[in-house]
Design a protein around this motif. Structure first.
Motif: not given
Lengths: 412, 115
Positions: A61-62, B30, B34, B37-38
């Motif tokens: 996610x991060x 990807x 995504x 957000x990343x």
């Protein structure tokens, strides 16, 4: 070194840190988490990840660049074991301490354990974390007969993934219908039929009284009715419990979760909580509520992050949930408890319908099956406090958007 | 440029309403959501992770490039029908966009708010 300390690095924890930073919080931010993974997405764990369509890499996610860019220190693999509100510090499992000016508790929830004989047998699984999912996926690959205990979101999503993978699946639900606390009977019946048509057996009103084993491994389950189901894998999805133990031990008020205000603030002015572990008053619930959802985690954490940075943005979002099972898209907006009337748009026979819920003439919630457009309209109507009449809601030729547009015109 | 997972790298330029920009490198496997957000791109939430449930990753694709990415599915069109920010002909849910090899840099504009 003090600043903001966040316990928990899932949706709420990370969002609170990010929102504080975005709102101008300039001091140190440290996020501590007992897991060793970079923050990851949870919704795919029961679906795409089990099916193999979402790989481990795509769960992230991060990533590291995010933490570097936002100047957030991420401490993985260490559990917070104590909060000392007077000394304003968090104690970690390696006896290290983290001093804080502000603290966010975002410890989430854990799976409720089943307490029947045989519960400790190898092959009795739960699904919360990525570690659980990796274990479940490996076991699923070896399994032939899967029993799912609990017809809630996690149980039904795993049932869907397992049935799609060709496993023999039986869902055991103790209530009289699936997702009883979350959706209306029409949706429960539709999902029930979908599972049956897709090859999963569903047993209603049945309780597991024992998990049977052979050589320490699961071999089946015994139901209160006397029925015995063979199983080489048992997935238990019977609800979640707030991880509020740290807060309780620190003397912070907890009632089914950590009690917070609309800014995520606990009874201690420098300590906040957000996400699955927090209990807040919601006008959409007409009372206090603890929600387990990504939307709640993120939106509540945003409010906390803003407050920590000295900004203002109370949590007031309409709750929403979703679930994907087979090719069925279930979306829920609002909280339907206490409704006194429903209106159905579309038809269950066509596999596309929305149930609108009213209380005292006011639209309070909508459950949609494969009608995302209705869901989007309902989301905006409820947020704006607008209610189509039940007759309008049922009339597919009535444009729900027209009501939303009308209010926007007034606001402009 | 090739990523460690074999996806060819492209770039997305996220443009905020105030004109600030963030450039993000993105592998071909990807989604644009995504990647946002990343990398902490403001204004793109992506709650549902890309399964077309939440509509919180609405963007406007640069008009000159809108025709270069695969068109939206029916579900995406339905979700876009009622997003909070104005819906335009180049509105997309960024979770549904992966960058085709024909594009080196995709420019997307982040709306004022998400649903």
């Amino acid at each position: 070194m003090s600043g903001l300390v966040v316990i928990g690095a899932s949706y709420a924890g990370i969002q609170s840190a990010l929102s504080a930073r975005e709102a101008g919080y300039a001091d140190n931010i440290t996020v501590v988490c007992d897991e060793t993974w970079l923050p990851y997405q949870r919704p795919p764990l029961s679906k795409g990840f089990l099916l193999g369509t979402t790989g481990e890499d795509n769960l992230v996610l991060r990533d590291e660049a995010f933490f570097k860019n936002e100047r957030i220190d991420l401490v993985l693999g260490h559990r917070a074991v104590g909060i000392d509100p007077r000394a304003t510090q968090v104690v970690l499992d390696n006896d290290a301490t983290l001093a804080f000016d502000k603290l966010v508790i975002a410890t989430g929830s854990r799976a409720r354990r089943i307490s029947v004989p045989g519960a400790e047998l190898d092959g009795v699984c739960y699904l919360r974390s990525v570690a659980d999912a990796i274990d479940l996926k490996a076991r699923l690959a070896q399994a032939a007969e899967v029993v799912i205990v609990g017809g809630g979101f996690i149980g039904l999503e795993v049932a869907s993934s397992a049935a799609k993978s060709g496993k023999r699946v039986t869902v055991v639900e103790s209530m009289t219908r699936l997702l009883e606390r979350a959706v209306c009977p029409l949706v429960s019946e539709f999902l029930h039929a979908t599972h049956r048509q897709s090859g999963a057996e569903v047993l209603m009103g049945e309780t597991v009284i024992a998990i049977d084993g052979a050589s320490g491994r699961v071999a089946g389950v015994t139901l209160a009715s006397g029925t015995r189901l063979p199983a080489d894998l048992v997935l238990v999805g019977i609800g979640g419990i707030a991880n509020d133990d740290l807060a309780r031990a620190a003397g912070i008020t907890c009632t089914n979760g950590i009690v917070v205000d609309e800014h995520g603030r606990t009874g201690h002015q420098d300590i906040y909580a957000a996400g699955d572990c927090a209990n807040h008053y919601s006008r959409f619930a007409n009372g206090w509520v603890r929600l387990e959802s990504v939307q709640n985690a993120q939106d509540q954490a945003k409010a906390a992050g803003l407050a920590i940075a000295g900004s203002h943005g109370p949590y007031d979002a309409v709750p929403r949930f979703w679930s994907d099972q087979y090719s069925v898209k279930l979306q829920i907006v609002g909280l339907s408890a206490g409704h006194d009337r429903t209106a159905v748009r579309g038809s269950a026979d066509d596999g596309r319908f929305t149930v609108f819920f009213y209380r005292n003439g006011k639209l309070i919630a909508a459950d949609s099956i494969n009608r995302p457009g209705d869901q989007m309209a309902a989301r905006r109507l409820i947020a704006a406090g607008l209610s189509p009449t039940p007759e309008q809601a049922e009339d597919p030729s009535f444009d729900l958007k027209s009501l939303v547009k009308a209010i926007e015109t007034i606001n402009v | 440029m090739v990523t460690e997972h074999g996806g060819v790298m492209a770039r997305v330029r996220f443009v905020q309403r105030d004109g600030t920009e963030k450039n993000v490198e993105i592998g071909s496997s990807i989604s644009v959501m995504m990647a946002a957000v990343r990398n902490g791109v403001r204004g793109i939430d992506g709650e549902c992770g890309g399964c077309l449930d939440c509509a919180t990753c609405h963007v406007y694709v640069d008009e000159a490039q809108a025709g270069l990415v695969p068109p939206p599915t029916e579900d995406e069109i339905e979700l876009l029908s009622n997003v909070t920010a104005p819906r335009r002909s180049n509105s997309r849910l960024s979770c549904q966009i992966k960058i085709p090899s024909s594009i080196d840099e995709l420019i997307v504009f982040v709306p004022e708010n998400q649903s």
